[in-house]
Design an enzyme around this catalytic site. Structure first.
Site, PDB file in Angstrom:
ATOM      1  N   GLU A 120      -9.005 -13.635   1.104  1.00 15.94           N
ATOM      2  CA  GLU A 120      -7.633 -13.272   0.707  1.00 15.94           C
ATOM      3  C   GLU A 120      -7.288 -11.913   1.302  1.00 15.94           C
ATOM      4  O   GLU A 120      -8.165 -11.096   1.494  1.00 15.94           O
ATOM      5  CB  GLU A 120      -7.537 -13.107  -0.828  1.00 15.94           C
ATOM      6  CG  GLU A 120      -7.991 -14.283  -1.622  1.00 15.94           C
ATOM      7  CD  GLU A 120      -8.238 -13.921  -3.102  1.00 15.94           C
ATOM      8  OE1 GLU A 120      -7.819 -12.833  -3.546  1.00 15.94           O
ATOM      9  OE2 GLU A 120      -8.848 -14.749  -3.789  1.00 15.94           O
ATOM     10  N   LYS A 122      -6.270  -8.109   1.182  1.00 19.59           N
ATOM     11  CA  LYS A 122      -6.454  -7.079   0.160  1.00 19.59           C
ATOM     12  C   LYS A 122      -5.130  -6.326   0.052  1.00 19.59           C
ATOM     13  O   LYS A 122      -4.735  -5.598   0.961  1.00 19.59           O
ATOM     14  CB  LYS A 122      -7.583  -6.131   0.544  1.00 19.59           C
ATOM     15  CG  LYS A 122      -7.885  -5.126  -0.559  1.00 19.59           C
ATOM     16  CD  LYS A 122      -9.147  -4.340  -0.255  1.00 19.59           C
ATOM     17  CE  LYS A 122      -9.562  -3.486  -1.436  1.00 19.59           C
ATOM     18  NZ  LYS A 122      -8.568  -2.495  -1.831  1.00 19.59           N
ATOM     19  N   ASP A 124      -2.298  -3.738  -1.078  1.00 25.64           N
ATOM     20  CA  ASP A 124      -2.342  -2.303  -1.336  1.00 25.64           C
ATOM     21  C   ASP A 124      -1.267  -1.937  -2.345  1.00 25.64           C
ATOM     22  O   ASP A 124      -0.161  -1.563  -2.003  1.00 25.64           O
ATOM     23  CB  ASP A 124      -2.129  -1.556  -0.019  1.00 25.64           C
ATOM     24  CG  ASP A 124      -2.722  -0.170  -0.078  1.00 25.64           C
ATOM     25  OD1 ASP A 124      -3.393   0.147  -1.077  1.00 25.64           O
ATOM     26  OD2 ASP A 124      -2.506   0.591   0.874  1.00 25.64           O
ATOM     27  N   TYR A 237      -4.649 -12.746  -8.276  1.00 27.71           N
ATOM     28  CA  TYR A 237      -5.823 -13.106  -7.483  1.00 27.71           C
ATOM     29  C   TYR A 237      -7.092 -13.365  -8.293  1.00 27.71           C
ATOM     30  O   TYR A 237      -8.145 -13.611  -7.711  1.00 27.71           O
ATOM     31  CB  TYR A 237      -6.104 -12.091  -6.379  1.00 27.71           C
ATOM     32  CG  TYR A 237      -6.139 -10.627  -6.802  1.00 27.71           C
ATOM     33  CD1 TYR A 237      -7.082 -10.154  -7.710  1.00 27.71           C
ATOM     34  CD2 TYR A 237      -5.243  -9.727  -6.246  1.00 27.71           C
ATOM     35  CE1 TYR A 237      -7.118  -8.820  -8.068  1.00 27.71           C
ATOM     36  CE2 TYR A 237      -5.269  -8.385  -6.597  1.00 27.71           C
ATOM     37  CZ  TYR A 237      -6.209  -7.942  -7.517  1.00 27.71           C
ATOM     38  OH  TYR A 237      -6.244  -6.626  -7.862  1.00 27.71           O
ATOM     39  N   LYS A 325     -12.445  -3.643   4.911  1.00 26.95           N
ATOM     40  CA  LYS A 325     -11.304  -2.764   5.139  1.00 26.95           C
ATOM     41  C   LYS A 325     -10.889  -2.770   6.602  1.00 26.95           C
ATOM     42  O   LYS A 325     -11.719  -2.824   7.507  1.00 26.95           O
ATOM     43  CB  LYS A 325     -11.653  -1.327   4.724  1.00 26.95           C
ATOM     44  CG  LYS A 325     -12.019  -1.185   3.255  1.00 26.95           C
ATOM     45  CD  LYS A 325     -10.862  -1.461   2.330  1.00 26.95           C
ATOM     46  CE  LYS A 325     -10.141  -0.260   1.816  1.00 26.95           C
ATOM     47  NZ  LYS A 325     -10.772   0.839   1.218  1.00 26.95           N
ATOM     48  N   CYS A 419      16.222  28.162  25.155  1.00 28.02           N
ATOM     49  CA  CYS A 419      15.413  27.048  25.635  1.00 28.02           C
ATOM     50  C   CYS A 419      14.070  27.572  26.139  1.00 28.02           C
ATOM     51  O   CYS A 419      14.039  28.480  26.972  1.00 28.02           O
ATOM     52  CB  CYS A 419      16.155  26.331  26.758  1.00 28.02           C
ATOM     53  SG  CYS A 419      15.154  25.073  27.562  1.00 28.02           S
ATOM     54  N   CYS A 422      14.030  27.156  30.169  1.00 27.78           N
ATOM     55  CA  CYS A 422      14.883  27.873  31.118  1.00 27.78           C
ATOM     56  C   CYS A 422      15.521  29.121  30.529  1.00 27.78           C
ATOM     57  O   CYS A 422      16.201  29.861  31.236  1.00 27.78           O
ATOM     58  CB  CYS A 422      15.968  26.945  31.666  1.00 27.78           C
ATOM     59  SG  CYS A 422      17.221  26.550  30.444  1.00 27.78           S
ATOM     60  N   CYS A 437      19.753  22.366  24.712  1.00 30.30           N
ATOM     61  CA  CYS A 437      19.837  23.382  25.747  1.00 30.30           C
ATOM     62  C   CYS A 437      21.067  23.036  26.562  1.00 30.30           C
ATOM     63  O   CYS A 437      21.218  21.900  27.017  1.00 30.30           O
ATOM     64  CB  CYS A 437      18.577  23.318  26.618  1.00 30.30           C
ATOM     65  SG  CYS A 437      18.782  24.114  28.212  1.00 30.30           S
ATOM     66  N   CYS A 442      18.587  22.977  33.711  1.00 26.75           N
ATOM     67  CA  CYS A 442      17.310  23.345  33.090  1.00 26.75           C
ATOM     68  C   CYS A 442      16.210  22.484  33.695  1.00 26.75           C
ATOM     69  O   CYS A 442      16.330  21.252  33.718  1.00 26.75           O
ATOM     70  CB  CYS A 442      17.417  23.110  31.580  1.00 26.75           C
ATOM     71  SG  CYS A 442      15.828  23.113  30.729  1.00 26.75           S
TER      72      CYS A 442
HETATM   73  S1  IVH Z   1     -10.537  -9.035  -6.650  1.00 27.60           S
HETATM   74  C1  IVH Z   1     -14.175  -8.286  -8.979  1.00 27.60           C
HETATM   75  N1  IVH Z   1      -8.762  -9.554  -4.805  1.00 27.60           N
HETATM   76  O1  IVH Z   1      -8.953  -3.997  -4.712  1.00 27.60           O
HETATM   77  C2  IVH Z   1     -13.082  -8.416  -8.051  1.00 27.60           C
HETATM   78  N2  IVH Z   1      -8.963  -7.319  -5.572  1.00 27.60           N
HETATM   79  O2  IVH Z   1     -11.555  -2.253  -5.033  1.00 27.60           O
HETATM   80  C3  IVH Z   1     -11.872  -7.727  -8.536  1.00 27.60           C
HETATM   81  N3  IVH Z   1      -7.374  -5.769  -4.558  1.00 27.60           N
HETATM   82  O3  IVH Z   1      -8.963  -2.933  -8.030  1.00 27.60           O
HETATM   83  C4  IVH Z   1     -10.808  -7.573  -7.571  1.00 27.60           C
HETATM   84  N4  IVH Z   1      -6.363  -7.248  -3.293  1.00 27.60           N
HETATM   85  O4  IVH Z   1      -6.736  -3.444  -6.927  1.00 27.60           O
HETATM   86  C5  IVH Z   1      -9.325  -8.613  -5.581  1.00 27.60           C
HETATM   87  N5  IVH Z   1      -7.184 -10.179  -3.211  1.00 27.60           N
HETATM   88  C6  IVH Z   1      -7.756  -9.238  -3.991  1.00 27.60           C
HETATM   89  C7  IVH Z   1      -7.332  -7.901  -3.964  1.00 27.60           C
HETATM   90  C8  IVH Z   1      -7.976  -6.960  -4.771  1.00 27.60           C
HETATM   91  C9  IVH Z   1      -6.402  -5.984  -3.666  1.00 27.60           C
HETATM   92  C10 IVH Z   1      -7.699  -4.445  -5.125  1.00 27.60           C
HETATM   93  C11 IVH Z   1      -7.717  -4.391  -6.614  1.00 27.60           C
HETATM   94  C12 IVH Z   1      -9.053  -3.858  -6.997  1.00 27.60           C
HETATM   95  C13 IVH Z   1      -9.514  -3.235  -5.741  1.00 27.60           C
HETATM   96  C14 IVH Z   1     -11.004  -3.315  -5.681  1.00 27.60           C
END
Ligand code: IVH
Length: 679
Positions: A120, A122, A124, A237, A325, A419, A422, A437, A442
């Site tokens: 999935e 991640k 933010d 998630y 990451k 400037c 020049c 300028c 220039c």
């Molecule tokens: S699962 C035990 N799935 O990442 C697993 N976390 O460092 C629990 N996060 O605090 C998290 N996308 O804020 C999971 N698809 C995803 C995620 C996700 C973002 C964040 C979440 C968590 C942090 C973990």
């Protein structure tokens, strides 16, 4: 009307009607950003619902839309203990570390063949835990330290994509569980984030540094009415505690979440084996910039829940999952200096010289600070520690100053009066953000003008690069564009890094550039605001350079896509004696545009160059018919009102676009006005 006149059934019916209407208008307002009714009308519906619910408390339900908005501000947040702890994830920073994760699992549990994972994005944002009891949202909390978070129920209720009640309509038509914790991330989409920041700037409030801060800041509001106005989105998630239901795989969890009415990220996938996961990681990283929200990596989770259980957790992270990451696209560094760059039109651009830092996989050491206003707004000083990011994943930009790192030794920056190239006077014209300028000769401007003239999109003079142009200007061999065509072989061959052959090549390239298509020639002149597209439009509309040079502003603005600013700049260019001298000198040197016969269908429509935005319902035509009427007449339309919008057409029950038009002073047309225009 007093409520007493109605039967209980009528009152219950009215409540249901109001709830349905409010839910519908919430969606139009918060999710589609296209409200059908005014704020006042909406407030009346909501007030009526709240009044009825207060008078008949037994009809009040926790999933009523009255619960999404309007709750009173809190004094402070209360602690909330999660039923099961919210764990965090171990990180992997490279493909090698992703493979090591799989190796580690295989040493811990005996699995034949590849392990099945769910991969999935991640997200933010801010992790939240939602507690549903009997299918109804009863509490929501932040992650906190993983065991105890802060209760933010009232705020989370305002997020449109958080179901207040679980749908029980999944395939097996099961009832929702008695108690379940749904975990996920609340985020702010990029477009919503930009809009919010624009509004904040307009209202004199400090903008948020990134969508994650904006989401977190919006949720940690003691007044839920503020949260309600922030465009937030929830993606589910995971589930925490869940009884009495059980699941066999994580994939099953995700599909149940979506059956309950949650958004599960569309890029979530079930993947066989770690190599498939590595490929997924690469694929998502490539598509990162296309997404409507920010992600900082991908998460891999072992699909089988019995395997997850067997693997368990170490300290606060499960062994069965890993966050892979992406290289960071924001970093901190120090501004060592601010230097001035002089552009071809004389604009002085302040550029931050930074301690080199890797951002999103690329080393960054310079970033444009745009102008003095921008520097003042962000309060950027020399010596400051700043956050830099690569916007749209290319151009580095200074997001904000880390004021906590200030030592007091930082120096504020002021644009110079003279400037740096020049020594001429620097001016700032009224209404302009840029300092300029004023000396057309220039050397910095001349160099930039030559480079632009010679560029691919312009006269396309191969071999005429940065270093060479500097030498030509510094040695006084070239003072103006036409001088290029008087260069001789001995002159060129005597320059640094030039030999017989390269000098001959350059002369040949110059020769070939004497005749270029009119549109390239126009672009090459470097008129402010005239890029390749505008140059093409001008070349199509005017038969010759002389005709273009004689054009009046009205003639120019009648063309599609040319506004008053561009038109003013073109007229200004051709009324500047120095530019006329350059054009004459170019002609003398045998440099003349190649004209192609103008196309017969070039006649601009009656709405050419005009842009329209529609809001509300039109009585005599649909919105698409109205839009077609505009495009057929050479105009353009857009969904959003910006300062470039020419007209906003307001039908019945106009939405927030009308307010925006008024704020920006854009003319508002009634349906009749519009019909008269397209007649
Ligand atoms: S699962 C035990 N799935 O990442 C697993 N976390 O460092 C629990 N996060 O605090 C998290 N996308 O804020 C999971 N698809 C995803 C995620 C996700 C973002 C964040 C979440 C968590 C942090 C973990």
């Amino acid at each position: 009307m007093t409520t007493d006149d109605r039967t209980p059934a009528e009152i219950a019916g009215r409540i249901a009607e109001l709830r349905e209407a409010i839910a519908y208008h919430n969606r139009r307002y918060y999710q589609l950003d296209d409200p059908e009714i005014s704020d006042a009308e909406y407030d009346r519906l909501l007030a009526e619902l709240i009044r009825l619910e207060e008078a008949y408390p037994h009809l009040k339900t926790p999933d009523s839309p009255s619960q999404r908005v309007g709750a009173a501000p809190l004094e402070k947040f209360s602690p909330f203990t999660h039923l099961t702890p919210m764990l965090s994830l171990a990180n992997a920073f490279s493909e090698e570390e992703i493979r090591e994760f799989d190796d580690r699992l295989r040493r811990l549990v005996a699995v034949e063949g590849p392990i099945t994972y769910v991969a999935e994005p991640k997200l933010d944002g801010l992790a939240v835990n939602l507690l549903y009891e009997g299918g109804v949202l009863t509490a929501a909390a932040t992650r906190g330290d993983g065991t105890v978070g802060e209760e933010i129920t009232q705020n989370v209720r305002t997020v449109p994509s958080v179901p207040l009640r679980l749908k029980d309509a999944d395939a097996a038509s099961r009832k929702p569980p008695d108690r379940v914790e749904v975990r996920g991330e609340i985020i702010m989409e990029l477009a919503a984030f930009k809009g919010l920041n624009q509004r904040r700037l307009r209202d004199g409030e400090p903008p948020f540094a990134n969508p994650r801060n904006a989401a977190a800041g919006s949720l940690r509001q003691l007044d839920p009415r503020i949260t309600a106005r922030r465009p937030l989105t929830f993606f589910a998630y995971a589930v925490g505690f869940c009884a009495p239901d059980t699941f066999a795989t994580h994939w099953e969890v995700l599909s149940r979440l979506s059956a309950w009415g949650f958004s599960v990220h569309p890029l979530a996938e079930r993947v066989e084996g770690i190599e498939g996961c590595v490929a997924y990681y690469r694929r998502v990283m490539e598509r990162r910039a296309e997404l409507e929200h920010e992600i900082d990596g991908v998460v891999l989770k072992v699909d089988r829940l019995d395997l997850q259980e067997a693997l368990g957790a170490v300290s606060r992270s499960p062994r069965w999952a890993v966050a892979c990451k992406f290289p960071a696209s924001q970093e901190t560094t120090v501004i060592e200096d601010i230097r001035i760059q002089v552009g071809r039109t004389g604009t002085l651009t302040p550029v931050a010289v930074m301690r080199p830092v890797r951002v999103g996989g690329v080393t960054v050491s310079r970033a444009s600070l745009h102008n003095q206003d921008e520097i003042d707004r962000k309060d950027i000083r020399i010596g400051d520690t700043v956050i830099v990011q690569r916007a749209g994943d290319v151009i580095p930009e200074v997001v904000k100053v880390v004021t906590a790192r200030r030592t007091g030794a930082e120096r504020p920056f002021r644009m110079p009066d003279h400037c740096p190239e020049c020594g001429s006077t620097v001016v700032r014209l009224p209404g302009e953000a840029a300092h300029r300028c004023i000396n057309l000769t220039c050397p910095a401007q001349v160099k930039e003008r030559i480079l632009h003239f010679a560029s691919r999109g312009g006269m396309d003079i191969e071999g005429l690069g940065d270093k060479l142009v500097s030498q030509l200007v510094d040695k006084g061999l070239v003072k103006d564009l036409a001088d290029l065509y008087r260069l001789t072989h001995p002159q060129l061959a005597s320059l640094e890094r030039m030999a017989d052959k390269s000098a001959a090549n350059l002369l040949a390239a110059l020769e070939a550039s004497r005749r270029r298509p009119f549109e390239k020639f126009i672009y090459a002149l470097g008129i402010r605001h005239v890029g390749e597209t505008t140059a093409r439009a001008l070349a199509a509309a005017f038969p010759s350079l002389e005709a273009l040079a004689a054009a009046k502003e009205e003639e120019l603005t009648a063309l599609r896509d040319i506004g008053p600013e561009v038109a003013g700049s073109i007229v200004g260019f051709f009324s500047e004696p120095a530019n006329l001298r350059t054009l004459a000198a170019l002609k003398d040197a045998g440099v003349e545009p190649l004209y192609t016969a103008p196309s017969p269908d070039r006649g601009a429509g009656s709405l050419a160059g005009r842009s329209f935005v529609f809001t509300g319902t039109l009585a005599s035509m649909t919105r698409s018919e109205a839009r077609r009427a505009v495009t057929e007449r050479g105009g353009t339309w857009s969904e959003t009102v910006t300062k470039n919008t020419d007209y906003v057409v307001a039908g019945e029950a106009p939405g927030s676009k009308l307010k925006k038009a008024k704020d920006l002073g854009i003319p508002v047309l009634t349906e009749e006005d519009f019909l008269a225009l397209v007649k």
